[in-house]
Design a protein around this motif. Sequence first.
Motif, PDB file in Angstrom:
ATOM      1  N   LEU A 109      -0.392  41.809 -29.428  1.00 40.32           N
ATOM      2  CA  LEU A 109       1.045  41.879 -29.672  1.00 40.32           C
ATOM      3  C   LEU A 109       1.840  41.323 -28.503  1.00 40.32           C
ATOM      4  O   LEU A 109       2.861  40.660 -28.697  1.00 40.32           O
ATOM      5  CB  LEU A 109       1.451  43.337 -29.941  1.00 40.32           C
ATOM      6  N   VAL A 110       1.362  41.579 -27.282  1.00 41.57           N
ATOM      7  CA  VAL A 110       2.088  41.104 -26.096  1.00 41.57           C
ATOM      8  C   VAL A 110       2.044  39.588 -25.999  1.00 41.57           C
ATOM      9  O   VAL A 110       3.049  38.933 -25.676  1.00 41.57           O
ATOM     10  CB  VAL A 110       1.503  41.753 -24.820  1.00 41.57           C
ATOM     11  N   ARG A 111       0.889  38.997 -26.268  1.00 45.53           N
ATOM     12  CA  ARG A 111       0.728  37.547 -26.121  1.00 45.53           C
ATOM     13  C   ARG A 111       1.100  36.768 -27.388  1.00 45.53           C
ATOM     14  O   ARG A 111       0.934  35.553 -27.417  1.00 45.53           O
ATOM     15  CB  ARG A 111      -0.717  37.246 -25.751  1.00 45.53           C
ATOM     16  N   ALA A 112       1.578  37.443 -28.399  1.00 44.98           N
ATOM     17  CA  ALA A 112       1.928  36.750 -29.636  1.00 44.98           C
ATOM     18  C   ALA A 112       3.108  35.802 -29.413  1.00 44.98           C
ATOM     19  O   ALA A 112       4.077  36.156 -28.730  1.00 44.98           O
ATOM     20  CB  ALA A 112       2.285  37.761 -30.723  1.00 44.98           C
ATOM     21  N   PRO A 113       3.061  34.616 -29.962  1.00 45.27           N
ATOM     22  CA  PRO A 113       4.176  33.665 -29.823  1.00 45.27           C
ATOM     23  C   PRO A 113       5.297  34.003 -30.804  1.00 45.27           C
ATOM     24  O   PRO A 113       5.480  33.333 -31.822  1.00 45.27           O
ATOM     25  CB  PRO A 113       3.511  32.324 -30.150  1.00 45.27           C
ATOM     26  N   TRP A 114       6.068  35.034 -30.473  1.00 45.01           N
ATOM     27  CA  TRP A 114       7.053  35.534 -31.417  1.00 45.01           C
ATOM     28  C   TRP A 114       8.108  34.488 -31.769  1.00 45.01           C
ATOM     29  O   TRP A 114       8.575  34.428 -32.908  1.00 45.01           O
ATOM     30  CB  TRP A 114       7.720  36.790 -30.853  1.00 45.01           C
TER      31      TRP A 114
ATOM     32  N   GLU B   4       7.419  29.399 -37.511  1.00 48.57           N
ATOM     33  CA  GLU B   4       6.925  28.036 -37.707  1.00 48.57           C
ATOM     34  C   GLU B   4       5.422  28.018 -37.918  1.00 48.57           C
ATOM     35  O   GLU B   4       4.900  27.268 -38.758  1.00 48.57           O
ATOM     36  CB  GLU B   4       7.297  27.181 -36.500  1.00 48.57           C
ATOM     37  N   GLN B   5       4.713  28.873 -37.155  1.00 51.56           N
ATOM     38  CA  GLN B   5       3.261  28.919 -37.282  1.00 51.56           C
ATOM     39  C   GLN B   5       2.848  29.417 -38.664  1.00 51.56           C
ATOM     40  O   GLN B   5       1.909  28.887 -39.280  1.00 51.56           O
ATOM     41  CB  GLN B   5       2.665  29.839 -36.206  1.00 51.56           C
ATOM     42  N   LEU B   6       3.555  30.426 -39.154  1.00 52.68           N
ATOM     43  CA  LEU B   6       3.153  31.059 -40.408  1.00 52.68           C
ATOM     44  C   LEU B   6       3.623  30.299 -41.640  1.00 52.68           C
ATOM     45  O   LEU B   6       3.211  30.633 -42.748  1.00 52.68           O
ATOM     46  CB  LEU B   6       3.687  32.497 -40.463  1.00 52.68           C
ATOM     47  N   THR B   7       4.506  29.339 -41.475  1.00 51.58           N
ATOM     48  CA  THR B   7       4.989  28.579 -42.629  1.00 51.58           C
ATOM     49  C   THR B   7       4.305  27.225 -42.771  1.00 51.58           C
ATOM     50  O   THR B   7       4.670  26.454 -43.660  1.00 51.58           O
ATOM     51  CB  THR B   7       6.515  28.347 -42.521  1.00 51.58           C
ATOM     52  N   SER B   8       3.307  26.951 -41.950  1.00 50.45           N
ATOM     53  CA  SER B   8       2.597  25.680 -42.081  1.00 50.45           C
ATOM     54  C   SER B   8       1.741  25.694 -43.347  1.00 50.45           C
ATOM     55  O   SER B   8       1.306  26.736 -43.827  1.00 50.45           O
ATOM     56  CB  SER B   8       1.706  25.436 -40.857  1.00 50.45           C
ATOM     57  N   ALA B   9       1.506  24.503 -43.873  1.00 48.60           N
ATOM     58  CA  ALA B   9       0.750  24.384 -45.127  1.00 48.60           C
ATOM     59  C   ALA B   9      -0.679  24.890 -44.968  1.00 48.60           C
ATOM     60  O   ALA B   9      -1.239  25.500 -45.888  1.00 48.60           O
ATOM     61  CB  ALA B   9       0.744  22.917 -45.578  1.00 48.60           C
TER      62      ALA B   9
ATOM     63  N   ASP C 241      -5.677  25.391 -31.180  1.00 48.68           N
ATOM     64  CA  ASP C 241      -4.299  25.870 -31.094  1.00 48.68           C
ATOM     65  C   ASP C 241      -4.314  27.394 -30.991  1.00 48.68           C
ATOM     66  O   ASP C 241      -4.211  28.087 -32.006  1.00 48.68           O
ATOM     67  CB  ASP C 241      -3.508  25.407 -32.320  1.00 48.68           C
ATOM     68  N   PRO C 242      -4.451  27.959 -29.780  1.00 45.86           N
ATOM     69  CA  PRO C 242      -4.521  29.417 -29.633  1.00 45.86           C
ATOM     70  C   PRO C 242      -3.307  30.142 -30.198  1.00 45.86           C
ATOM     71  O   PRO C 242      -3.434  31.261 -30.709  1.00 45.86           O
ATOM     72  CB  PRO C 242      -4.625  29.612 -28.113  1.00 45.86           C
ATOM     73  N   ALA C 243      -2.122  29.532 -30.120  1.00 49.00           N
ATOM     74  CA  ALA C 243      -0.933  30.184 -30.658  1.00 49.00           C
ATOM     75  C   ALA C 243      -1.065  30.385 -32.160  1.00 49.00           C
ATOM     76  O   ALA C 243      -0.700  31.447 -32.699  1.00 49.00           O
ATOM     77  CB  ALA C 243       0.314  29.360 -30.334  1.00 49.00           C
ATOM     78  N   ALA C 244      -1.591  29.394 -32.856  1.00 48.57           N
ATOM     79  CA  ALA C 244      -1.802  29.537 -34.299  1.00 48.57           C
ATOM     80  C   ALA C 244      -2.855  30.593 -34.598  1.00 48.57           C
ATOM     81  O   ALA C 244      -2.733  31.349 -35.569  1.00 48.57           O
ATOM     82  CB  ALA C 244      -2.218  28.193 -34.897  1.00 48.57           C
ATOM     83  N   ALA C 245      -3.887  30.675 -33.761  1.00 47.20           N
ATOM     84  CA  ALA C 245      -4.922  31.690 -33.949  1.00 47.20           C
ATOM     85  C   ALA C 245      -4.339  33.087 -33.805  1.00 47.20           C
ATOM     86  O   ALA C 245      -4.672  34.003 -34.569  1.00 47.20           O
ATOM     87  CB  ALA C 245      -6.056  31.482 -32.945  1.00 47.20           C
ATOM     88  N   ILE C 246      -3.451  33.264 -32.833  1.00 45.73           N
ATOM     89  CA  ILE C 246      -2.815  34.570 -32.647  1.00 45.73           C
ATOM     90  C   ILE C 246      -1.922  34.899 -33.836  1.00 45.73           C
ATOM     91  O   ILE C 246      -1.904  36.044 -34.320  1.00 45.73           O
ATOM     92  CB  ILE C 246      -2.003  34.581 -31.340  1.00 45.73           C
ATOM     93  N   ALA C 247      -1.200  33.913 -34.341  1.00 47.14           N
ATOM     94  CA  ALA C 247      -0.326  34.138 -35.488  1.00 47.14           C
ATOM     95  C   ALA C 247      -1.135  34.557 -36.712  1.00 47.14           C
ATOM     96  O   ALA C 247      -0.773  35.501 -37.428  1.00 47.14           O
ATOM     97  CB  ALA C 247       0.475  32.880 -35.789  1.00 47.14           C
TER      98      ALA C 247
END
Length: 278
Positions: free
Chosen positions: A46-51, A56-61, A248-254
């Motif tokens: 939760l702390v490292r999540a790209p809030w 944008e991460q969650l709306t990708s195809a 893409d670690p940010a996408a993995a966290i999302a």
Amino acid sequence: MTSTDTVESRSRRDRTVRRGRTVPVPLLVPALAGLAFLLLPLIALLVRAPWRSLPEQLTSAEVWEALRLSLVCATAATGLSLVVGVPLAWLLARTHFPGRGFVRALVTLPLVLPPVVGGVALLLAFGRNGVVGQWLDSWFGITLPFTTTGVVLAETFVAMPFLVISVEGTLRAADPRYEEAATTLGASRFTAFRRVTLPLIAPGVAAGAVLAWARALGEFGATITFAGNFPGRTQTMPLAVYLALQNDPAAAIALSLVLLAVSIAVLAALRDRWMTAS
């Protein structure tokens, strides 16, 4: 005994109970350490999540395709588990036959079997050269590995034991005399099960289905071994997390946050089954 003696006696009992509830330090310290060990990874997520970039991460195809495939396959695996798992649970709970304990052990084996080993076993059974798969391929032209159907089979293999165990426990707790009464009134065993037993065990079936669905949704090892990792066809959310973590670690966290939210929702749905009053 006077009222004063009664009050003093109650006061002593209350003090004794409070002392009995005091947690010894040798137990408190490792207990807190265990709690911290379980919570810290979730807090770090939760702390490292790209809030800021999360929408944008969650709306990708790619995310929506993996999420759609995960939901479809997990639901199909749960449906298949219900069709064959509920009768299997009834067989284990209501009948006696030689080797029933061994059959129960085999049913629960996927719970402790490494998922990758389960994937290898599925390949040996349903692969193009597998024990059953070679006949499916030569007779019907059906190929199961590396297909969406293969994802459903892999998830069913690892998730169905959760349903069977839950339903079997509920059946053992239910009074079999209701079924016996229905049969004495002329109902067949199947009618008694459908009209009497099934409504009685419906909460256990629902709980087992939710557990199986959650387990299927999070399945990784058997899926990647038996079905591969093909976007749009076999790439479920856990596989997408694994792939995104490399690039893409940010996408993995999302994606991990989505699965975490689903897990919390499952816990909330099942809270009445395993949370006791304080």
